[in-house]
Design a protein around this motif. Sequence first.
Motif, short mmCIF file in Angstrom:
data_model
loop_
_atom_site.label_atom_id
_atom_site.label_comp_id
_atom_site.label_asym_id
_atom_site.label_seq_id
_atom_site.Cartn_x
_atom_site.Cartn_y
_atom_site.Cartn_z
N TYR A 248 15.50 32.13 43.21
CA TYR A 248 16.49 32.82 44.04
C TYR A 248 16.46 34.33 43.81
N THR A 249 16.19 34.73 42.57
CA THR A 249 16.14 36.17 42.29
C THR A 249 14.99 36.82 43.06
N MET A 251 13.73 35.78 45.78
CA MET A 251 14.15 35.79 47.17
C MET A 251 15.05 36.99 47.47
N GLY A 252 16.02 37.21 46.58
CA GLY A 252 16.96 38.31 46.77
C GLY A 252 16.28 39.66 46.74
N SER A 255 14.32 40.39 49.83
CA SER A 255 15.19 40.72 50.96
C SER A 255 15.57 42.20 50.95
N ARG B 157 12.52 27.30 49.89
CA ARG B 157 13.43 28.19 50.60
C ARG B 157 12.72 28.93 51.75
N MET B 185 18.80 22.20 43.29
CA MET B 185 19.97 23.08 43.29
C MET B 185 21.26 22.28 43.07
N ASN B 189 20.20 22.11 38.53
CA ASN B 189 20.73 23.48 38.51
C ASN B 189 22.24 23.46 38.33
N LEU B 190 22.89 22.56 39.06
CA LEU B 190 24.35 22.48 38.97
C LEU B 190 24.77 22.13 37.54
N GLN B 193 24.06 25.18 35.22
CA GLN B 193 25.03 26.26 35.47
C GLN B 193 26.42 25.86 34.99
N GLU C 90 20.99 41.41 52.37
CA GLU C 90 21.17 39.95 52.35
C GLU C 90 22.52 39.54 52.91
N ALA C 225 21.30 36.22 46.92
CA ALA C 225 20.56 35.07 46.37
C ALA C 225 20.66 34.99 44.84
N VAL C 226 20.69 36.15 44.19
CA VAL C 226 20.71 36.16 42.72
C VAL C 226 21.90 35.37 42.17
N PRO C 229 22.83 30.41 42.77
CA PRO C 229 22.76 29.24 41.89
C PRO C 229 23.99 29.10 40.98
N TYR C 232 26.98 26.95 42.57
CA TYR C 232 26.86 25.52 42.91
C TYR C 232 27.84 24.63 42.15
N GLY C 244 23.52 31.15 50.71
CA GLY C 244 22.81 31.81 49.61
C GLY C 244 21.66 32.66 50.10
N GLY C 245 21.78 33.96 49.95
CA GLY C 245 20.69 34.88 50.29
C GLY C 245 20.38 34.88 51.77
N ILE C 246 19.25 35.49 52.09
CA ILE C 246 18.89 35.69 53.49
C ILE C 246 18.63 34.37 54.20
N LYS C 247 18.19 33.35 53.44
CA LYS C 247 17.96 32.03 54.04
C LYS C 247 19.29 31.45 54.54
N GLY C 248 20.33 31.63 53.76
CA GLY C 248 21.65 31.15 54.17
C GLY C 248 22.10 31.87 55.44
N GLU C 251 20.10 30.53 58.41
CA GLU C 251 20.57 29.21 58.82
C GLU C 251 21.86 29.33 59.64
#
Lengths: 273, 225, 304
Positions: A248-249, A251-252, A255, B157, B185, B189-190, B193, C90, C225-226, C229, C232, C244-248, C251
């Motif tokens: 995800y990082t 990805m960010g 962007s 993704r 995720m 991941n859940l 986290q 984002e 996006a960072v 996660p 969640y 979450g991020g640009i994908k979110g 969508e």
Amino acid sequence: MKRSSYIVLGVVSAIFVLSWVMKSMSLSEVDDSIMQGFLLTVSAFLTLSIFSFLYKDNPFYKFAEHLFVGVSAAFWMCQGFWSTLVGNLIPRVSESLSGFFMVPYQPGSFNFHYWIPVILGLLLLMRLAPKGGWLSRWPLAFIVGTTAGLNFIKYLRSDFIDQVSSTFVPLLGDETNKWTGVGDFFSNLSLSADSQFVALLANWVIFVGVFSGLVYFFFSKEHKGVFGVGSRVGIWILMITFGASFGYTVMGRISLLVGRLTFLFRDWLGLIS
Amino acid sequence: MRRFVPLAITFIVGTVLILSVFIPPAQDLNRTFTLYFDIIAVFAFFLGGGNLLRVHINKLRMKKRDWQFSIVTLSGFLIMLAAGLFKIGNPGDIATAVDAEGSMFQTVFNYVLNPLQSTMYSLLAFFVASASYRAFRAKNREATLLLIAAFIILLGRTPFGLMLTGWIPESFSILQVPNLAMWIMNSPNLAGQRAIIIGIGLGVISMSLRLILGVERSYLGDDNA
Amino acid sequence: MPNLGVIISLSVIFGGLAWLAYRSIKGYEIDRRVIFVFIGIAVSAPLLFPITFEEKATPIVERLFNRIDELPAGSRVLISFDFDPAMAPEVQPMANAISRHCLHKGHKVIFMSLWGTGQSLMTAALANDILPGFPEKKDGRDFVNIGYKAGNEGVLNIIVSDFRKMFPTDVNGVPLDSTEVFDGIESCKDLDLIVALGGGRPGPKEWVLFVGDPGNVPIGVGVAAVVAPQLYPYYPQQIIGILGGIKGAAEYESELIKRHERFADMPTPGLRMMGPQTLAHMVIMFFIIIGNVVFFMTGRKKVI
């Protein structure tokens, strides 16, 4: 400055002026096209100055970096002044100032106590004075006390009680996938994304993962035997978590780069619509 | 005096804020203390600005290394401050928002602060890529797990993940990369986290208690300050 | 059918990667700036020669979308712009899409920010991107911008029980009592939905801790996006949906276009960004593969 530095400065200045002229011409239908051309050129220049750090540290990058620090500090001061001091304090402490700033005055018999944060705020500024810096501990103590008092309850409720309670998930069937017996479970066994098996596996991973993750963070007991196994599973879960975070990082960050390059190609160079 | 007063302030404020949750009449006090906190926060911005001025004026006076750039910082600071405090170019009256469209403050934000800050962070895209090439190694079991998870997420993704594994039949659809990414995720991941959140939560709770009860005093610094 | 520009770009990128793999395996030193150039090209090429993909909303995004879609017209929705320019590429596309969606559905929208920079970005977005598409919407009646207040979670701690104590007026000094949007709203508890957009502190997490949980208000989030996660564990009990991020954002935009004709021609920065995003991800995955191939070929010793 070296001769080469003068040459670089000259070239950059020439490009800046050229960009300004061309941008102003391309925006001729817009009001104030010369100013708009100048502002877009400044933006592009600052963007490229920061990017120049990728080659190596240089005076253009340092210029942009120092400008950022100065402008940013003043930005927050002004926002804080107008939004909170003028918006929340002045209407409670002074009718004449409220009139001056054109904010609705909020009279109250005990409003004098709103001078307390002003006094504490001024004491905070004592940190800048050569003597009496210790007085800044009072507002600091107030900030620390407020943060501690607020966080104690909120974290206890949302990040401890609610999180622990959410971890007790059904391990044999849930609302959408009712448990109808071992026979049915095996006869319908499937690796479809919405199958009962996958849903239950997720719940098992959550339940076991949270507890083993916590075991890994527990340092008061040596990680040996059953405890060691739990800790080992915990670190695997955490590694998958960090892997997901890394994904995800990436990805960010990409962007953000797309955002800046879009500005350069679209707003500055006009290469894309 | 130097230690007792701040410790007493922390204790009283912290205790009132906690008790106000259980004693509804004390909730007004909770809101008032919080408003004090918000007002003091603005003075913290002023402190930051004052400190910046002090550091850069000193740098200029002492002609320290790169002192020329301090002129840039100070000019940027003073210009933005003037633009904001005097609402230069603001289209409305004094009550209009400081960042109304067309004001000098908003113009400097749009064309100076915005590109500077966003570009500064976008540099990280390059460094992340470089780190992926140089440091992201499957050195042991744990690192391999991290790498595989990152790989699945990176692939899952993007639409490319589905293109690559879309042929997998429905009965094995969890193995399609986007589904697998979603599962990671929502599950491991859940769990990871949540373990971190609970750990941090416990840390915050115990640290808050230590601060309120005066056990933790490091924020007061030493007595010579 | 991809155009010539796309084919040339892809050839350059993957040809270059093959060259990079060859050099690395041969043991040559690769300068970090070469890596930078690859990333630069991988992001620039799909911008100059656009590659677009279809997106389908995942359940976590769809849930927030459906909540906004199903709320009856006139519902009170608060959208908080808690981000800065560093997160804007984002989060801004999400902010624009969600704001448009809410205004289109006839919800009364309250715009605010816990970040000073968020207010400036919000002002620009409302003036240039969001409101021009809704000339029929009136400030104070259909939406209100209450702006920024300093104090981070301190602000949330007050508005969860008393809005006017923290925000006596809107951003332009108009008392909240004189706005139609705030009729019957005493605190956040009177809101039908809160959408927190951000990624730093204070941000979506603070909204959950200080408003969502104590006030029992549904919260949806759109985050950089960072941070995604980390949120969640709050889904679905404490957060109703996460972008979450640009994908979110992509969508959400695709869902908006699919379900509401009005938005067929709206700008879709999120969807457009997925092209460069995809190619950059692939390049980074190649970097990881090349790095590891070299690592294993050299007996797990070689550090490039």
